[in-house]
Write an enzyme that holds these catalytic residues in place. Structure first.
Site, PDB file in Angstrom:
ATOM      1  N   ARG A 205       7.066   3.000   0.208  1.00 19.29           N
ATOM      2  CA  ARG A 205       6.672   4.318   0.717  1.00 19.29           C
ATOM      3  C   ARG A 205       7.286   5.482  -0.082  1.00 19.29           C
ATOM      4  NH1 ARG A 205       7.884   4.107   6.955  1.00 19.29           N
ATOM      5  NH2 ARG A 205       9.441   2.556   6.312  1.00 19.29           N
TER       6      ARG A 205
ATOM      7  N   GLN B 237       6.189  24.595  12.009  1.00 15.81           N
ATOM      8  CA  GLN B 237       6.363  23.769  13.197  1.00 15.81           C
ATOM      9  C   GLN B 237       7.287  22.572  12.974  1.00 15.81           C
ATOM     10  OE1 GLN B 237       2.674  23.271  15.720  1.00 15.81           O
ATOM     11  NE2 GLN B 237       1.750  24.222  13.914  1.00 15.81           N
TER      12      GLN B 237
ATOM     13  N   CYS C 104      10.334  10.223   1.263  1.00 17.27           N
ATOM     14  CA  CYS C 104       9.616   9.664   2.409  1.00 17.27           C
ATOM     15  C   CYS C 104      10.460   9.883   3.658  1.00 17.27           C
ATOM     16  CB  CYS C 104       9.379   8.174   2.196  1.00 17.27           C
ATOM     17  SG  CYS C 104       8.792   7.299   3.665  1.00 17.27           S
TER      18      CYS C 104
ATOM     19  N   GLU D 179       6.465  34.585   4.516  1.00 21.92           N
ATOM     20  CA  GLU D 179       6.828  33.843   5.727  1.00 21.92           C
ATOM     21  C   GLU D 179       7.478  34.799   6.725  1.00 21.92           C
ATOM     22  OE1 GLU D 179       7.643  31.740   8.769  1.00 21.92           O
ATOM     23  OE2 GLU D 179       6.477  30.793   7.148  1.00 21.92           O
TER      24      GLU D 179
ATOM     25  N   CYS E 276      -0.757   9.741   2.320  1.00 25.98           N
ATOM     26  CA  CYS E 276       0.639  10.079   2.576  1.00 25.98           C
ATOM     27  C   CYS E 276       0.698  11.489   3.126  1.00 25.98           C
ATOM     28  CB  CYS E 276       1.462   9.973   1.294  1.00 25.98           C
ATOM     29  SG  CYS E 276       3.157  10.594   1.455  1.00 25.98           S
TER      30      CYS E 276
ATOM     31  N   TYR F 158       2.446 -12.974   7.631  1.00 31.50           N
ATOM     32  CA  TYR F 158       1.225 -13.459   6.997  1.00 31.50           C
ATOM     33  C   TYR F 158       1.259 -14.983   6.857  1.00 31.50           C
ATOM     34  CZ  TYR F 158       0.253  -8.539   6.051  1.00 31.50           C
ATOM     35  OH  TYR F 158       0.014  -7.197   6.181  1.00 31.50           O
TER      36      TYR F 158
ATOM     37  N   ARG G 267       8.113 -12.870  -1.887  1.00 32.26           N
ATOM     38  CA  ARG G 267       8.526 -11.864  -0.890  1.00 32.26           C
ATOM     39  C   ARG G 267       8.819 -12.620   0.394  1.00 32.26           C
ATOM     40  NH1 ARG G 267       6.711  -5.743   0.737  1.00 32.26           N
ATOM     41  NH2 ARG G 267       8.909  -5.232   0.529  1.00 32.26           N
TER      42      ARG G 267
END
Length: 708
Positions: free
Chosen positions: A378, A482, A401, A474, A423, A226, A274
């Protein structure tokens, strides 16, 4: 395990922080269209503050309404009239004992030019139309719905837009590599000295507003490519005046902002930075380019001298995104050596992210003195109660995550729809406002969920939490659906986290999961359910019309990986270059097979998110995978396949095995069976519409919220 260091209080500047958990900045588009803080913003951050986060650093906050607009639904501190809304939001967080720092940001050359143009027009309309913002959102959404699709899909318009939009600003007239970032092309304007001074003033004025709003400090975003980093980096700063050349000159813009903030806000008002400590251009074959750790150390020392109270460390940028927002294959705490190098060079607190997913990993980093605070972004999207669960010893209930990148992909895809990020594993993320009033109204009524994949486990958890009596049926011996194929390619073991965490959380909420179950009308009637959720997923398919598709050596890539097929020294053809196709190719490539990929489109990975592409494609290319694009597989023969090119040519690659990764169909046969048992039946996930993990969990959340 006791996390003694993680829950030890700390101090940053004059901020007393109750623990070492810091929510670092991530733009998620939860503010109002006019840049004010609204209820969606409050509910999003309040969920994390209630989850025992010690310090929250806001998502990107702009300093002006023209060149600085980074997201459509982004907080703005470029206007006095927005201060009061921020104050109300921060007061809510302070009640939970959480400190709050606002990250001031300017994207520079990484802006989408359309945003500055659009918001310039919006601000103009505000001056003349009463109750303007009440009508601006639906009108803007319709406008973007018309403008954005052709910009995405038409190369001519895509290129033309850079000449009709307001140019982005930067340290120098150095354009971004849009091929690597997936962004629209845009013109770049090198800031004049006068413009630099104006921007400095805007940053300083924004900090004053932040302080007036009762926030605990500001953070300057000098990372991820940035504007502030564009001045720091020799990649983007080619200036020949006092703002370019030497490191001191390249730092001048930021140092003048810091000096001005200290004068305007007082010397004790905390200023954090940062900071990118390495741009990692070497990882994309551009050795010797950009900032490296050696210069990162020098910048850190100079910022400490300037009075910065803490450094929030990151790395990479838009042109090296897989070292900024890491995909699934990157190991936990991989940045530790870089972080330690900075910590040993300065005497101010160090906050750092870097694929920190487990509380035990965080505790070890603190114990070893790598850093002072644990940065989580995250992980707190996936589970806002990460810290609370660690503190209470409930780590097996944390939804970790997995680095699937759905949050960033959805952020970019949803932005121009005026919707927030999402998310894949937490469907409530950024949608707390929609789900906060769900009541415990199940009253023990029985619900049957058919299938223990992501959608089924999400539905089971949410219904059990509402006091329904939930039983999951199940057919397999394990949960995951999957995901038990998605966890098989190299370095995809974090998919096992998703399976385990979804399963553990469903059980913790009170759901019962039964395995190896045959489901039919009779078995459902015995359970006498009030409602049935059909979460039977989807099935990858082999096109039956292709001659030779019935051979035993022909199957889907998903089936091959789920069954852990092992072959070596074979000729393998993979049909389809989406994410599953590329992962199938990698799976068999690493078993020492010769792989050819067939793609009907002109480019590899049509529709694939750019970070997935740059994670997988280079590895396949370097290992001599052959790519046939604009090509169609027409016949499967013994030892070879026939491929027809768009130009009419015929290619016959060798093929001992053929794996299809070009289609999935819903498996929803049990929907009609369920309707014979009760009237309250919903299909979720792939059983409703084939999609991603995010689609599976979000449809489950939406559907189960409607069960009353």
């Amino acid at each position: 395990m006791e996390y003694k260091n993680l829950f030890t209080p700390g101090k940053i500047g004059n901020m007393e922080i109750k623990n070492r958990v810091v929510m670092t900045s991530m733009g998620v588009d939860v503010a109002e269209l006019n840049g004010k803080v609204g209820q969606r913003w409050i509910d999003y951050y309040e969920a994390r503050s209630k989850g025992e986060v010690g310090l929250i650093i806001s998502g990107i906050v702009r300093v002006n309404e023209t060149s600085g607009v980074g997201l459509p639904m982004q907080v703005s501190m470029g206007r006095d009239k927005n201060v009061e809304s921020l104050r109300k939001g921060v007061e809510v967080l302070h009640k939970n004992g959480t400190k709050f720092v606002v990250q001031l940001h300017h994207a520079g050359r990484q802006n989408e030019a359309i945003l500055g143009t659009t918001w310039g027009l919006l601000e103009l309309g505000e001056k003349f139309v009463p109750h303007y913002w009440d009508i601006a959102r639906p009108l803007t959404k319709k406008l973007l719905d018309v403008i954005v699709p052709p910009m995405n899909n038409n190369p001519v318009i895509h290129e033309l837009q850079k000449y009709i939009m307001v140019p982005d600003v930067s340290a120098s007239k150095v354009p971004l590599n849009t091929a690597r970032t997936g962004m629209f092309p845009a013109r770049v304007h090198a800031l004049t000295i006068l413009e630099i001074k104006l921007l400095e003033k805007q940053f300083i004025n924004a900090a004053v507003r932040v302080k007036e709003a009762g926030c605990d400090g500001v953070e300057l975003h000098a990372s991820h490519g940035y504007l502030l980093q564009q001045f720091l980096s020799p990649v983007s700063n080619h200036r020949h005046d006092r703002y370019g050349g030497s490191l001191e000159n390249r730092m001048r813009f930021m140092l003048e902002i810091i000096e001005g903030m200290k004068k305007a806000c007082g010397p004790d008002f905390p200023i954090l930075v940062r900071l990118t400590i390495d741009e990692f251009y070497n990882t994309i074959g551009e050795d010797g380019k950009g900032l490296t750790i050696d210069e990162g150390i020098l910048i850190a020392k100079r910022l400490e001298q300037a009075g910065v109270v803490a450094l929030d460390l990151s790395c990479g940028g838009y042109e090296t995104p897989n070292h900024t927002v890491e995909p699934m294959n990157i190991p936990e705490a991989w940045r530790a050596s870089y972080v330690r190098a900075i910590k040993e060079a300065v005497n101010i607190p160090i906050i750092a992210v870097g694929v920190i997913r487990n509380p035990a990993t965080a505790e070890k980093l603190l114990q070893d003195g790598v850093q002072d605070y644990i940065g989580l972004a995250r992980p707190l999207l996936a589970d806002p109660e990460w810290a609370l669960k660690a503190k209470e010893g409930r780590t097996d209930e944390i939804q970790r995550c997995i680095g699937c990148l759905a949050c960033f992909q959805s952020l970019f895809e949803n932005a121009f729809k005026l919707e927030p990020a999402q998310c894949a594993l937490n469907p409530k993320c950024c949608h707390e406002i929609e789900y906060k009033d769900l009541k415990k109204d199940g009253n023990g009524r029985k619900v049957v969920v058919i299938g223990a994949g992501p959608s089924g486990l999400t539905a089971a958890r949410e219904l059990a939490a509402r006091d329904f009596d939930v039983t999951v049926l199940e057919k397999a011996a394990t949960a995951g659906g999957q995901l038990n194929a998605a966890n098989k390619p190299p370095h995809k073991d974090k998919m096992n986290w998703a399976i385990n965490d979804l399963e553990n959380r469903a059980k913790a909420a009170g759901a019962k999961i039964l395995y190896k179950q045959k489901v039919d009308e009779e078995s459902l009637k015995k359970l006498a359910p009030y409602a049935i959720v059909v979460a039977t997923g989807g099935k990858a398919v082999v096109p039956g019309k292709i001659p030779g598709a019935d051979k035993k050596t022909v199957m889907t890539g998903s089936d091959a990986m789920q069954n852990e097929l092992k072959i070596s020294d074979k000729d393998v053809v993979v049909v389809g270059t989406g994410l599953t196709g590329l992962e199938t190719a990698e799976y068999f490539m690493t078993q020492d097979n010769r792989v050819t990929m067939v793609e009907m489109q002109e480019k590899i990975g049509p529709g694939l998110y750019v970070q997935h592409y740059y994670d997988l494609y280079p590895k396949l290319y370097e290992n001599h995978v052959m790519f046939l694009t604009s090509a169609k597989l027409t016949e499967i023969n013994d030892g070879y396949v026939t491929v027809e090119t768009k130009s009419g040519g015929i290619i016959k690659p060798k093929a001992d095995y053929v794996f299809f990764a070009a289609g999935v169909r819903p498996v929803n046969d049990l929907v009609e069976v369920a309707k014979k048992v009760c009237s309250n039946v919903v299909a979720v996930g792939d059983a409703e519409k084939v999609g991603t993990i995010l689609n599976a969990t979000s449809t489950a959340m939406q559907a189960t919220a409607k069960i009353k």
